[in-house]
Design a protein around this motif. Sequence first.
Motif, PDB file in Angstrom:
ATOM      1  N   ARG A 104       0.808  -1.221   0.000  1.00 15.77           N
ATOM      2  CA  ARG A 104       0.000   0.000   0.000  1.00 15.77           C
ATOM      3  C   ARG A 104       0.840   1.269   0.000  1.00 15.77           C
ATOM      4  O   ARG A 104       0.285   2.373   0.007  1.00 15.77           O
ATOM      5  N   GLY A 105       2.172   1.158   0.042  1.00 19.10           N
ATOM      6  CA  GLY A 105       3.026   2.328  -0.073  1.00 19.10           C
ATOM      7  C   GLY A 105       3.047   3.226   1.140  1.00 19.10           C
ATOM      8  O   GLY A 105       3.185   4.450   1.014  1.00 19.10           O
ATOM      9  N   VAL A 106       2.928   2.637   2.344  1.00 16.12           N
ATOM     10  CA  VAL A 106       3.029   3.421   3.573  1.00 16.12           C
ATOM     11  C   VAL A 106       4.207   2.919   4.382  1.00 16.12           C
ATOM     12  O   VAL A 106       4.805   1.875   4.084  1.00 16.12           O
ATOM     13  N   GLY A 107       4.556   3.646   5.431  1.00 16.26           N
ATOM     14  CA  GLY A 107       5.645   3.249   6.304  1.00 16.26           C
ATOM     15  C   GLY A 107       5.148   2.485   7.512  1.00 16.26           C
ATOM     16  O   GLY A 107       3.942   2.394   7.771  1.00 16.26           O
ATOM     17  N   ALA A 164      17.413  -8.323  17.039  1.00 18.51           N
ATOM     18  CA  ALA A 164      17.943  -8.995  15.844  1.00 18.51           C
ATOM     19  C   ALA A 164      16.815  -9.461  14.935  1.00 18.51           C
ATOM     20  O   ALA A 164      16.916  -9.372  13.696  1.00 18.51           O
ATOM     21  N   THR A 165      15.730  -9.964  15.537  1.00 24.02           N
ATOM     22  CA  THR A 165      14.599 -10.437  14.735  1.00 24.02           C
ATOM     23  C   THR A 165      13.951  -9.288  13.983  1.00 24.02           C
ATOM     24  O   THR A 165      13.599  -9.416  12.798  1.00 24.02           O
ATOM     25  N   LEU A 166      13.780  -8.162  14.650  1.00 25.14           N
ATOM     26  CA  LEU A 166      13.203  -6.989  14.004  1.00 25.14           C
ATOM     27  C   LEU A 166      14.079  -6.508  12.855  1.00 25.14           C
ATOM     28  O   LEU A 166      13.584  -6.258  11.738  1.00 25.14           O
ATOM     29  N   ILE A 167      15.370  -6.375  13.091  1.00 32.83           N
ATOM     30  CA  ILE A 167      16.258  -5.859  12.047  1.00 32.83           C
ATOM     31  C   ILE A 167      16.343  -6.821  10.875  1.00 32.83           C
ATOM     32  O   ILE A 167      16.405  -6.398   9.709  1.00 32.83           O
ATOM     33  N   ALA A 168      16.310  -8.120  11.145  1.00 36.40           N
ATOM     34  CA  ALA A 168      16.316  -9.090  10.045  1.00 36.40           C
ATOM     35  C   ALA A 168      15.091  -8.911   9.154  1.00 36.40           C
ATOM     36  O   ALA A 168      15.188  -8.990   7.914  1.00 36.40           O
ATOM     37  N   ALA A 169      13.945  -8.651   9.756  1.00 35.59           N
ATOM     38  CA  ALA A 169      12.723  -8.448   8.973  1.00 35.59           C
ATOM     39  C   ALA A 169      12.803  -7.165   8.151  1.00 35.59           C
ATOM     40  O   ALA A 169      12.389  -7.132   6.984  1.00 35.59           O
ATOM     41  N   LEU A 170      13.340  -6.113   8.749  1.00 33.53           N
ATOM     42  CA  LEU A 170      13.479  -4.856   8.011  1.00 33.53           C
ATOM     43  C   LEU A 170      14.498  -4.996   6.886  1.00 33.53           C
ATOM     44  O   LEU A 170      14.280  -4.495   5.773  1.00 33.53           O
ATOM     45  N   ASP A 171      15.597  -5.675   7.167  1.00 28.33           N
ATOM     46  CA  ASP A 171      16.598  -5.898   6.124  1.00 28.33           C
ATOM     47  C   ASP A 171      16.005  -6.679   4.959  1.00 28.33           C
ATOM     48  O   ASP A 171      16.264  -6.372   3.782  1.00 28.33           O
ATOM     49  N   ALA A 172      15.217  -7.709   5.272  1.00 26.87           N
ATOM     50  CA  ALA A 172      14.607  -8.511   4.217  1.00 26.87           C
ATOM     51  C   ALA A 172      13.655  -7.690   3.359  1.00 26.87           C
ATOM     52  O   ALA A 172      13.475  -7.970   2.156  1.00 26.87           O
ATOM     53  N   ALA A 173      13.072  -6.645   3.957  1.00 29.71           N
ATOM     54  CA  ALA A 173      12.184  -5.749   3.208  1.00 29.71           C
ATOM     55  C   ALA A 173      12.951  -4.700   2.415  1.00 29.71           C
ATOM     56  O   ALA A 173      12.342  -3.923   1.679  1.00 29.71           O
ATOM     57  N   GLY A 174      14.271  -4.663   2.592  1.00 29.40           N
ATOM     58  CA  GLY A 174      15.073  -3.645   1.931  1.00 29.40           C
ATOM     59  C   GLY A 174      15.108  -2.329   2.659  1.00 29.40           C
ATOM     60  O   GLY A 174      15.522  -1.306   2.112  1.00 29.40           O
ATOM     61  N   TRP A 175      14.716  -2.353   3.938  1.00 26.71           N
ATOM     62  CA  TRP A 175      14.652  -1.141   4.754  1.00 26.71           C
ATOM     63  C   TRP A 175      15.823  -1.136   5.716  1.00 26.71           C
ATOM     64  O   TRP A 175      15.763  -1.736   6.793  1.00 26.71           O
ATOM     65  N   ARG A 176      16.892  -0.424   5.317  1.00 20.21           N
ATOM     66  CA  ARG A 176      18.131  -0.497   6.086  1.00 20.21           C
ATOM     67  C   ARG A 176      18.686   0.858   6.508  1.00 20.21           C
ATOM     68  O   ARG A 176      19.589   0.908   7.340  1.00 20.21           O
ATOM     69  N   ASP A 177      18.179   1.949   5.927  1.00 18.27           N
ATOM     70  CA  ASP A 177      18.805   3.246   6.193  1.00 18.27           C
ATOM     71  C   ASP A 177      17.747   4.310   6.442  1.00 18.27           C
ATOM     72  O   ASP A 177      16.551   4.021   6.489  1.00 18.27           O
ATOM     73  N   ALA A 178      18.203   5.541   6.601  1.00 18.39           N
ATOM     74  CA  ALA A 178      17.301   6.632   6.973  1.00 18.39           C
ATOM     75  C   ALA A 178      16.343   7.017   5.867  1.00 18.39           C
ATOM     76  O   ALA A 178      15.400   7.771   6.102  1.00 18.39           O
ATOM     77  N   ALA A 179      16.572   6.515   4.654  1.00 19.44           N
ATOM     78  CA  ALA A 179      15.626   6.766   3.570  1.00 19.44           C
ATOM     79  C   ALA A 179      14.443   5.806   3.611  1.00 19.44           C
ATOM     80  O   ALA A 179      13.456   6.003   2.913  1.00 19.44           O
ATOM     81  N   ALA A 180      14.548   4.764   4.425  1.00 24.24           N
ATOM     82  CA  ALA A 180      13.465   3.782   4.521  1.00 24.24           C
ATOM     83  C   ALA A 180      12.244   4.386   5.216  1.00 24.24           C
ATOM     84  O   ALA A 180      12.396   5.228   6.107  1.00 24.24           O
ATOM     85  N   PRO A 181      11.037   3.956   4.842  1.00 27.83           N
ATOM     86  CA  PRO A 181       9.821   4.460   5.492  1.00 27.83           C
ATOM     87  C   PRO A 181       9.583   3.765   6.829  1.00 27.83           C
ATOM     88  O   PRO A 181       8.576   3.075   7.037  1.00 27.83           O
ATOM     89  N   VAL A 182      10.546   3.935   7.745  1.00 37.30           N
ATOM     90  CA  VAL A 182      10.523   3.224   9.021  1.00 37.30           C
ATOM     91  C   VAL A 182      11.021   4.131  10.138  1.00 37.30           C
ATOM     92  O   VAL A 182      12.008   4.855   9.964  1.00 37.30           O
ATOM     93  N   PHE A 183      10.321   4.093  11.267  1.00 39.05           N
ATOM     94  CA  PHE A 183      10.833   4.582  12.543  1.00 39.05           C
ATOM     95  C   PHE A 183      10.703   3.430  13.531  1.00 39.05           C
ATOM     96  O   PHE A 183       9.673   2.752  13.558  1.00 39.05           O
TER      97      PHE A 183
END
Length: 336
Positions: free
Chosen positions: A149-152, A172-191
């Motif tokens: 849906r294109g949201v963060g 570690a589990t959280l970061i693995a999930a974010l990494d798998a989504a391609g969300w690794r840096d400050a440009a990611a739609p994640v806080f």
Amino acid sequence: MRLFLALSLSLMLASGVNAADRPIVIAHRGASGLLPEHTIAAYTRAIDDGADFIEPDLVPTRDGVLVARHENEISGTTDVASRAEFEDRKTTKTIDGASVTGWFTEDFTLAELKTLRARERLPELRGTANDGRFVIPTLDEIITLAKARGVGIYPETKHPSYFASIGLPLEATLIAALDAAGWRDAAAPVFIQSFEVNNLKQLNTMTGVRLIQLVAAEGGPADGARGSYAEMLTPEGLKAVAAYADGIGPEKTLVIPRGADMRLAAPTRLVADAHAAGLKVHPWTFRAENYFLPADHRKGEDPRAHGDLVGEIRAYLAAGIDGLFSDFTAEAVTAH
């Protein structure tokens, strides 16, 4: 230190979010004023209503899967207490120094939790019409929805010190999930947010996504890293937060307190002081029911009736906040 300009740039780049143009709207546990919190239905409704970010509070199952529940004790938000097959799972534990009795996610496998059904956490205010309709979602399911849906997403790590102490660390589990989504840096739609300090410092070494230090009007971090939230909100305390986080999530009365008449008073210096330290400010939680509103924004005497939530939010926007958590996404979007 994570710099203010870098954060502003990352907000501009966040997929599907126009946060550079206006403060962001964070759907607090989904559209939780309308549907049982932390369900795919509540998140989907919030997205339909214009949320920039959806917020899952994360707790682990016995088999280490992160699921969305406000607390690991789930008798108030699921039908577990009525399920005879799980009667023997009721127990008492000490969570962040408090004795809590009930049923806990860490005592169930994911397969077992998926047999439960969600319930409204505030039935006195919001009714029970949707009880029993929805299951508990996993973090992976929420990420899939958000990407489609294109949201963060704006996950909170719940009780991280406690879970680390029982061999179920969240980080570690959280970061693995974010990494798998391609969300690794400050440009990611994640806080990522937390009321504790040390796990945010740990996360700061594990990922480049943006981090938010939650602060309440009373008390202090459960990990004991600081004596009180109040000392963290001094100018020097905010500078220390800026060394490992990108913003703060304060209880909303820390931004605009209520006077003796329970009406909104003048804003404090918190937003200005946080901005001076390079921190964003995302206060919580904005709710439409009279029960939660300041006196000057209530309509009538019924605590369940909805008052002027849009007006309350606009007062906070005028105070310079950078985003807000609301149970009612549509009203938060309208306030902009």
